[in-house]
Design an enzyme around this catalytic site. Structure first.
Site, short mmCIF file in Angstrom:
data_model
loop_
_atom_site.label_atom_id
_atom_site.label_comp_id
_atom_site.label_asym_id
_atom_site.label_seq_id
_atom_site.Cartn_x
_atom_site.Cartn_y
_atom_site.Cartn_z
N SER A 291 0.87 -1.19 0.00
CA SER A 291 0.00 0.00 0.00
C SER A 291 0.89 1.23 0.00
CB SER A 291 -0.86 0.04 1.26
OG SER A 291 -0.08 0.44 2.37
N ASP A 292 0.35 2.37 -0.39
CA ASP A 292 1.10 3.59 -0.14
C ASP A 292 0.99 3.88 1.36
OD1 ASP A 292 2.65 5.84 -0.38
OD2 ASP A 292 1.53 6.71 -2.04
N TRP A 293 1.76 4.84 1.78
CA TRP A 293 1.92 5.16 3.21
C TRP A 293 0.56 5.46 3.88
CZ3 TRP A 293 6.81 6.41 5.74
CH2 TRP A 293 6.65 6.88 7.05
N ALA A 295 -2.19 4.24 3.38
CA ALA A 295 -3.32 4.29 2.44
C ALA A 295 -4.48 3.40 2.89
CB ALA A 295 -2.86 3.88 1.04
#
Ligand code: BGC
Length: 735
Positions: A291-293, A295
């Site tokens: 995942s992005d940070w 997210a």
């Protein structure tokens, strides 16, 4: 050693033996066993908790991303974590943490160390948007190769790059991180970037795993703001945003990062269609998605999940295998599985994918890196030469009236004015890895070296922004005493990149006023620009005789600019993103569709609809003459091949590199209307004065004349297609 520690060591060893038998039966530790067998074996030994940790990424070290505010988990990190974002450049620290994972956990699974190595680790090369303007993907492969070598040998196995989001809104700060507005260009550079990072042996200490981001459609962020909604039809998803991902997945990229944006109502980080139906089922991707940070937790803010358990369950079920930093899998997943709300099989699949990449990287065999001195692995002369080459080829000469550039060799007095002249930090650009500002050769130092017999005088004039114009008088005085004046303006590096959106793409008023003031001093004025996005230059353009777009060129940027100014290097960069005439034209990009009424209606009443500088634009010190476009046939079968070619002659006095862009257009497509023109191939080559070279587009109809429908299926439609190069067109009938 304290008694309790001895006891726990004994307990750990006892457990280890009882779970796994003698060491020669540990298939997962057998380097000669097939990877899938090793995964099966390791999975069969893992507890639920260990699997959840494997699917989690934590933060090790001081985070240097200003936009991520979460608390930093730098102490008491659990070495069972599948991955850490490693904010460090010292192999010693990496090895110390890895030792805990390998020697102090029950199964000894190595950690994968990730970090944002976007345009260089220490040898910072130009930002990706600038690299797109080189039209030289091999050069990007060389640059990412250097970045990989410096990273792996410093303790990083995995980069969160390349970013391959097609971006058509220069207000969006992250336009600096990608390769511009065109899906084909972004696809070619995506593949080139992956090739350099990963090489052909992931276990080598010169290579790292890449991560395609941000999957997908992040570049469509509404109004150019960050982290917001994106409205993307399925057709546009397939036509515009997915192609670079498909190309790079097929080129072997090991991981992807799920994006922050909401794709027409289903956030990217919980989107089963993009992460499973397309990525796994259609493209057969077998690496993992991180995942992005934060997210996953942000699915709550986005209104898609009611609480953290719901968010975790939706993300992993959609295809997010690893959770970046918010600890949400660790906090929720055991209960979700024990309560029967999430099948353990879903987690198992995620963990399998993560382990697969670790095995491929050879981390089980070589968990540690050699602890060598910085000087043996960073800023090597060969690496700097590559970065310099990249900076030279990325710079775009936007204007050159009276052929003022290259400078006359006899020039005696050069004035350098502006906040960028001695700036090092902003030359590095955003996301500058472990770059040091002090490594950057400034414009000033480079000019002093490039023009040893000229007098170089300097005045800053003003800062990047603010209201202080008290330096203008001194700047004018310096300008008046020179033969030629360079006004060096630009953006701070944090004005683009993540959370770097700007409502205006003009330079701040104070810098524009400085140019206006200097332009009136009666001397030829050359404007140099350092920025991370296309700018609105319309009002500034008449005030300069020449304009050199330097971008944020990295450590060797000053040297490259000076070489172009002196004529030692002939500029060859061409824009990979449109420079609007006015920001009010946004979105503006070359591959738009035909309007319903042409040619006199459908325009603005008060302004041109044309950009200031179009996609593909860039000047050279030489001239190229294009002969007649030739095609090998004017009728071709749907599964056929043909060629289009054109002779290009260097008609000037100096050698130069020319990029030939091949477009197609389709006057009528019954499935989906096509853009007015779409790039399908490009080639760059150097021509000596007087030399003629044939540039050829080898056309495979199924690949180059096909389109994709809104279900992701490619088709070729019989009918007319035009091939276009440098303003010439030829019709081909597809039968
Ligand atoms: C950014 C990513 C980056 C990640 C880790 C996020 O905020 O959107 O591009 O890779 O942080 O630093």
């Amino acid at each position: 050693m304290r008694i309790s520690s001895i006891f726990s060591l004994f307990l750990v060893s006892a457990l280890f033996v009882s779970c796994s038998g003698s060491s020669d039966t540990l298939v997962y530790k057998d380097a000669n066993a097939p990877i899938e067998k090793r995964i099966d074996d390791l999975m069969s030994r893992m507890t639920l908790e260990e699997k959840i940790y494997q699917a989690s990424q934590q933060l090790l070290g001081e985070n240097d991303n200003d936009n991520n505010f979460e608390s930093m988990n730098t102490v008491d990190l659990d070495p069972r974590a599948g991955s850490v974002i490693y904010s460090g450049d010292d192999p010693v620290h990496r090895n110390a943490f890895q030792k805990k994972a390998v020697e102090e956990t029950r199964l000894g699974i190595p950690v994968i160390f990730g970090h944002d190595i976007i345009h260089g680790f220490r040898t910072i090369y130009p930002i990706p948007l600038a690299m797109g303007c080189t039209w030289n993907p091999d050069l990007l492969t060389q640059c990412t190769g250097v970045a990989a070598q410096e990273s792996r040998q410093s303790g990083i196995d995995w980069t969160f790059a390349p970013m391959i989001d097609v971006a058509r809104d220069p207000r969006w700060g992250r336009i600096s991180e990608g390769y511009g507005e065109d899906p084909y260009t972004a696809s070619v550079f995506a593949v080139a970037g992956v090739k350099g990072f990963q090489g052909d042996d992931l276990t080598s200490d010169h290579n790292i795993a890449s991560c395609l981001k941000h999957y997908v459609g992040y570049g469509a962020s509404e109004a150019g703001r960050d982290y917001v909604y994106s409205e993307i039809s399925k057709q546009t998803l397939w036509d515009t945003y997915l192609p670079p991902y498909e190309a790079a997945v097929k080129a072997g990229a090991q991981t992807l990062m799920s994006a922050f944006n909401d794709i027409s109502g289903v956030p990217a980080s919980a989107n089963h269609y993009t992460m499973t139906d397309i990525l796994r089922d259609k493209w057969n991707f077998d690496g993992f998605v991180v995942s992005d940070w934060g997210a996953i937790e942000q699915l709550i803010n986005q209104g898609y999940a009611s609480d953290i358990s719901d968010a975790a369950s939706k993300a992993i079920s959609a295809g997010v295998d690893m959770d970046m930093t918010d600890g949400i899998y660790i906090r929720t997943m055991q209960k979700l599985i024990v309560d029967g709300k999430l099948s353990e099989k879903v987690l198992d699949e995620a963990v399998r994918r993560i382990l697969r990449v670790k095995f491929r990287l050879g981390l089980f065999e070589k968990p540690y890196v050699k602890e060598t001195p910085d000087s043996t692995r960073l800023l090597l002369p060969t690496s700097l030469a590559i970065a310099e080459n990249a900076a030279e080829e990325s710079m775009v000469l936007l204007k050159n009236d009276d052929n003022i550039l290259p400078l006359n060799a006899n020039v005696k007095n050069i004035a350098l004015i502006g906040p960028m002249v001695k700036d090092q930090e902003d030359m590095l650009g955003n996301w500058n890895g472990y770059g040091h500002a002090s490594d950057v050769t400034t414009i000033y130092d480079a000019f002093v070296k490039e023009f040893p017999s000229a007098k170089i005088s300097y005045a800053a004039g003003c800062s990047h922004d603010g209201e202080d114009r008290s330096g203008f008088a001194e700047a004018l005085r310096v300008a008046k005493s020179a033969d030629v004046v360079f006004v060096c303006l630009g953006e701070k590096n944090l004005w683009s990149g993540e959370n770097g959106s700007r409502a205006t793409i003009l330079l701040p008023q104070v810098q524009r006023d400085l140019l206006t003031a200097i332009s009136k001093c009666g001397k030829p004025v050359i404007l140099t620009l350092n920025n991370g996005r296309p700018l609105e230059l319309t009002a500034m353009e008449p005030e300069a005789t020449a304009i050199l777009e330097m971008w944020q060129p990295g450590v060797t940027g000053g040297t490259a600019a000076a070489a172009i100014v002196s004529g030692r290097v002939n500029p060859s960069g061409k824009l990979c993103a449109t420079f609007p005439y006015s920001a009010t034209q946004i979105p503006i990009y070359y591959n738009r569709r035909n309007p319903a009424r042409t040619p006199t209606q459908g325009y603005y009443q008060d302004m041109t609809v044309e950009p200031l500088y179009p996609f593909g634009y860039g000047l050279s010190y030489t001239t190229f003459n294009y002969s007649e476009l030739k095609i090998s046939t004017d009728k071709v079968a749907q599964n056929g091949t043909m060629t289009a070619s054109i002779d290009v002659t260097n008609t000037g006095k100096v050698a130069g590199k020319e990029t030939v862009h091949w477009f197609i257009s389709d006057p009528a497509c019954s499935v989906v209307t096509r853009p007015m023109k779409e790039l399908r191939y490009f080639e760059k080559a150097e021509l000596q004065p007087g030399e003629t070279r044939t540039f050829t587009f080898n056309i495979d109809v199924a690949r180059d004349f096909s389109y994709i429908n809104d279900e992701g299926n490619r088709f070729v439609e019989p009918g007319d297609i035009y091939i276009e190069v440098n303003g010439q067109r030829e019709k081909v009938v597809v039968e």
